[in-house]
Motif scaffolding. Structure first.
Motif, PDB file in Angstrom:
ATOM      1  N   ILE A 169       0.865   5.451  -0.329  1.00 37.36           N
ATOM      2  CA  ILE A 169       0.022   6.644  -0.230  1.00 37.36           C
ATOM      3  C   ILE A 169       0.893   7.859  -0.528  1.00 37.36           C
ATOM      4  CG2 ILE A 169      -1.402   8.038   1.304  1.00 37.36           C
ATOM      5  CD1 ILE A 169      -1.962   5.483   2.912  1.00 37.36           C
TER       6      ILE A 169
ATOM      7  N   LYS B 287      -2.719   1.921   7.824  1.00 37.37           N
ATOM      8  CA  LYS B 287      -2.552   1.261   6.531  1.00 37.37           C
ATOM      9  C   LYS B 287      -3.229  -0.104   6.462  1.00 37.37           C
ATOM     10  CE  LYS B 287       1.346   3.812   4.867  1.00 37.37           C
ATOM     11  NZ  LYS B 287       2.576   3.775   4.109  1.00 37.37           N
ATOM     12  N   ASP B 288      -3.203  -0.877   7.530  1.00 38.40           N
ATOM     13  CA  ASP B 288      -3.859  -2.190   7.483  1.00 38.40           C
ATOM     14  C   ASP B 288      -5.366  -2.041   7.295  1.00 38.40           C
ATOM     15  OD1 ASP B 288      -1.513  -3.602   7.728  1.00 38.40           O
ATOM     16  OD2 ASP B 288      -1.657  -3.806   9.906  1.00 38.40           O
TER      17      ASP B 288
ATOM     18  N   LEU C  35       0.857  -1.177   0.000  1.00 33.94           N
ATOM     19  CA  LEU C  35       0.000   0.000   0.000  1.00 33.94           C
ATOM     20  C   LEU C  35       0.894   1.228   0.000  1.00 33.94           C
ATOM     21  CD1 LEU C  35      -2.828   1.273   0.226  1.00 33.94           C
ATOM     22  CD2 LEU C  35      -2.535   1.192   2.699  1.00 33.94           C
TER      23      LEU C  35
ATOM     24  N   LYS D  48      -5.975  -0.746   3.715  1.00 38.21           N
ATOM     25  CA  LYS D  48      -5.760  -1.813   2.732  1.00 38.21           C
ATOM     26  C   LYS D  48      -6.956  -2.767   2.702  1.00 38.21           C
ATOM     27  CE  LYS D  48      -2.324  -5.015   2.921  1.00 38.21           C
ATOM     28  NZ  LYS D  48      -0.945  -5.499   2.883  1.00 38.21           N
TER      29      LYS D  48
END
Length: 131
Positions: free
Chosen positions: A19, A45-46, A17, A49
């Motif tokens: 950004i 992020k997890d 991922l 995602k």
């Protein structure tokens, strides 16, 4: 070497991922205090995602969410375009663009299509060969 190979395989299987440009959201005054909720979401992020995987799982190549249409609470004051890239009938990438409700749709959507089309053509030709 075996350890590095295992790490690379794990990373490829889990996906990546990336950004970029999230701080540009701070200049969007119409987002108001919601910009901080949005930046917190982007930092997780997890969670992000997982959300992108879920949203990209729809049967369309391109999806546009505007305002309250957005299923993600933190993004309800934004517009979000999601595009899927497929290679050999498998999804290999998802491109998402988040902006204010007044985003220039006539400019952004063709750019998303162009990026995904160009990458798809490169993959169809066997990728980019360096050297």
């Amino acid at each position: 070497i075996l350890s590095s190979l295992c790490s690379l395989c794990k990373e490829a299987a889990e996906g990546n991922l990336m950004i970029y440009g999230e701080t540009k959201l701070l200049s969007q005054s119409e987002l108001g205090n919601d910009v901080y909720k949005l930046l917190v979401l982007l930092a997780q992020k997890d969670k992000l995602k997982s959300l992108l995987t879920q949203l990209a799982g729809k049967n369309t190549d391109y999806t546009l969410f505007i305002g309250d249409e957005n299923p993600v609470y933190e993004l309800r004051n934004t517009a979000m375009a999601i595009a899927k890239l497929k290679y050999n009938d498998m999804q290999v990438a998802t491109l998402g663009i988040i902006g204010s409700l007044r985003i220039d749709y006539k400019s952004i959507l063709p750019r998303v299509e162009y990026i995904m089309s160009t990458v798809s053509q490169i993959l169809d030709k066997g990728g980019i060969i360096y050297g």
